[in-house]
Design a protein around this motif. Structure first.
Motif, PDB file in Angstrom:
ATOM      1  N   ARG A 112      -7.131 -11.843 -19.236  1.00  0.00           N
ATOM      2  CA  ARG A 112      -7.471 -10.852 -20.173  1.00  0.00           C
ATOM      3  C   ARG A 112      -6.733  -9.679 -19.814  1.00  0.00           C
ATOM      4  O   ARG A 112      -6.577  -9.164 -18.743  1.00  0.00           O
ATOM      5  CB  ARG A 112      -8.914 -10.665 -20.103  1.00  0.00           C
ATOM      6  CG  ARG A 112      -9.343  -9.586 -21.207  1.00  0.00           C
ATOM      7  CD  ARG A 112     -10.661  -9.321 -20.822  1.00  0.00           C
ATOM      8  NE  ARG A 112     -11.407  -8.463 -21.682  1.00  0.00           N
ATOM      9  CZ  ARG A 112     -11.331  -7.044 -21.720  1.00  0.00           C
ATOM     10  NH1 ARG A 112     -10.590  -6.398 -20.771  1.00  0.00           N
ATOM     11  NH2 ARG A 112     -11.927  -6.308 -22.784  1.00  0.00           N
ATOM     12  N   GLU A 177     -10.968 -19.520 -25.431  1.00  0.00           N
ATOM     13  CA  GLU A 177     -11.378 -18.429 -24.475  1.00  0.00           C
ATOM     14  C   GLU A 177     -10.114 -17.420 -24.276  1.00  0.00           C
ATOM     15  O   GLU A 177     -10.255 -16.193 -24.069  1.00  0.00           O
ATOM     16  CB  GLU A 177     -11.831 -18.882 -23.259  1.00  0.00           C
ATOM     17  CG  GLU A 177     -13.107 -19.662 -23.568  1.00  0.00           C
ATOM     18  CD  GLU A 177     -13.809 -20.294 -22.135  1.00  0.00           C
ATOM     19  OE1 GLU A 177     -14.932 -20.400 -21.982  1.00  0.00           O
ATOM     20  OE2 GLU A 177     -12.809 -20.734 -21.494  1.00  0.00           O
ATOM     21  N   THR A 184     -13.351  -9.809 -26.272  1.00  0.00           N
ATOM     22  CA  THR A 184     -14.684 -10.444 -25.185  1.00  0.00           C
ATOM     23  C   THR A 184     -14.699  -9.049 -24.203  1.00  0.00           C
ATOM     24  O   THR A 184     -13.881  -9.106 -23.620  1.00  0.00           O
ATOM     25  CB  THR A 184     -14.422 -11.834 -24.495  1.00  0.00           C
ATOM     26  OG1 THR A 184     -14.026 -12.448 -25.473  1.00  0.00           O
ATOM     27  CG2 THR A 184     -15.698 -12.076 -23.784  1.00  0.00           C
ATOM     28  N   ARG A 188     -17.736 -10.241 -19.376  1.00  0.00           N
ATOM     29  CA  ARG A 188     -18.087 -11.530 -19.883  1.00  0.00           C
ATOM     30  C   ARG A 188     -16.913 -12.603 -20.098  1.00  0.00           C
ATOM     31  O   ARG A 188     -16.903 -13.615 -20.269  1.00  0.00           O
ATOM     32  CB  ARG A 188     -18.807 -11.502 -21.187  1.00  0.00           C
ATOM     33  CG  ARG A 188     -20.374 -11.057 -20.931  1.00  0.00           C
ATOM     34  CD  ARG A 188     -20.985 -10.541 -22.288  1.00  0.00           C
ATOM     35  NE  ARG A 188     -20.488 -11.538 -23.226  1.00  0.00           N
ATOM     36  CZ  ARG A 188     -20.552 -11.454 -24.723  1.00  0.00           C
ATOM     37  NH1 ARG A 188     -20.829 -10.184 -25.208  1.00  0.00           N
ATOM     38  NH2 ARG A 188     -20.438 -12.506 -25.312  1.00  0.00           N
ATOM     39  N   ALA A 189     -15.955 -12.028 -19.828  1.00  0.00           N
ATOM     40  CA  ALA A 189     -14.442 -12.848 -20.060  1.00  0.00           C
ATOM     41  C   ALA A 189     -14.230 -13.560 -19.005  1.00  0.00           C
ATOM     42  O   ALA A 189     -13.996 -13.391 -17.975  1.00  0.00           O
ATOM     43  CB  ALA A 189     -13.505 -11.824 -20.354  1.00  0.00           C
TER      44      ALA A 189
END
Length: 267
Positions: A112, A177, A184, A188-189
């Motif tokens: 991320r 994902e 996200t 929570r990622a």
């Protein structure tokens, strides 16, 4: 085990089995290391005959990371963790959890915060992400698509040989994902890491300049995201290498560079 030969854990990516590491296992054992290549849950173990139909249908990055974290914690001493593709992302997450003596992320999937994207990434992932129902399925890879994603520098005949030897279906959830990580919340990622962490183990990120699914530019941005961390971090690109850099001709150069780099940065 002497500090000069720490154990090594090899983590495979999606659409491949741990059998893709067999050359690395033999090479590193010959160099005096204890080498482990644990499979993703539901995948054939490396010392078993590969069952090309055996694959998890609904496993995400968090569960897979917990699986490998438990494996690493059970070892008598911290290992060098080397991961390829989705295994390269998991390697970064493990180091972020304080695990590992050193890490090498080879052509890693995006954590991320890595925003660079390309049409080749979309094309590579399309067999999975085109159908939202694949989030809970295992999706096979055709020989033609394997050639595009993994072995685009090789002839189709050679690529088909690798496909026959190494390919297995991939769980769809990790693709979604990674693709939805920026939408996200970070807490929570499952793909989130702390790029600024100052006490993680040394990390090398490796790219191939002919990689369609994890392009060099994307891996370089991944490396650059760590610029605020004082922990040793480096980037290396290998030329004329596709995504199957761990098994295709010339893999020995990559394996040796990874081991030499970790030795240089952990003494």
């Amino acid at each position: 085990m002497s500090p000069s030969a720490p154990p090594i854990v090899l983590i495979h990516g999606l659409w491949l089995a741990p059998h893709s590491w067999r050359g690395w296992i033999d090479r590193y054992r010959a160099a005096g290391h204890t080498v482990h290549a644990p499979a993703w849950p539901g995948v054939s173990d490396v010392d078993e005959e590969l069952d090309h139909a055996k694959a998890p249908t609904d496993i995400g990055i968090a569960r897979a990371t917990d699986h490998f974290a438990a494996f690493v914690r059970a070892l008598p001493e911290p290992p060098i963790v080397i991961g390829h593709s989705m295994g390269g992302l998991i390697t970064q997450i493990l180091l972020d959890r304080g695990l590992g003596y050193a890490g090498v992320a080879i052509q890693p999937s995006r954590p991320r915060g890595v925003l660079r994207f390309s049409l080749s990434v979309l094309r590579s992932s399309w067999p999975v992400i085109r159908n939202p129902g694949n989030i809970a399925r295992a999706v096979p890879i055709s020989a033609a698509h394997f050639h595009y994603v993994f072995a685009n520098t090789s002839s189709r005949k050679e690529s088909d040989r690798f496909h026959e030897q190494l390919a297995i279906p991939a769980p769809g959830r990790p693709f979604f994902e990674v693709g939805l990580a920026e939408f996200t919340p970070k807490a929570r990622a499952p793909t989130a890491v702390d790029f600024a962490r100052n006490d993680r183990a040394p990390l090398l990120l490796v790219a191939g300049d002919h990689d369609n699914i994890m392009p060099e530019s994307m891996v370089y941005e991944n490396f650059a995201r760590y610029r605020r961390s004082p922990a040793p971090t480096d980037f290396k690109v290998f030329h004329h290498r596709p995504h199957l850099i761990t098994a295709i001709e010339g893999w020995e150069e990559v394996a040796d560079y990874a081991l030499t780099w970790t030795a240089r940065h952990t003494r």
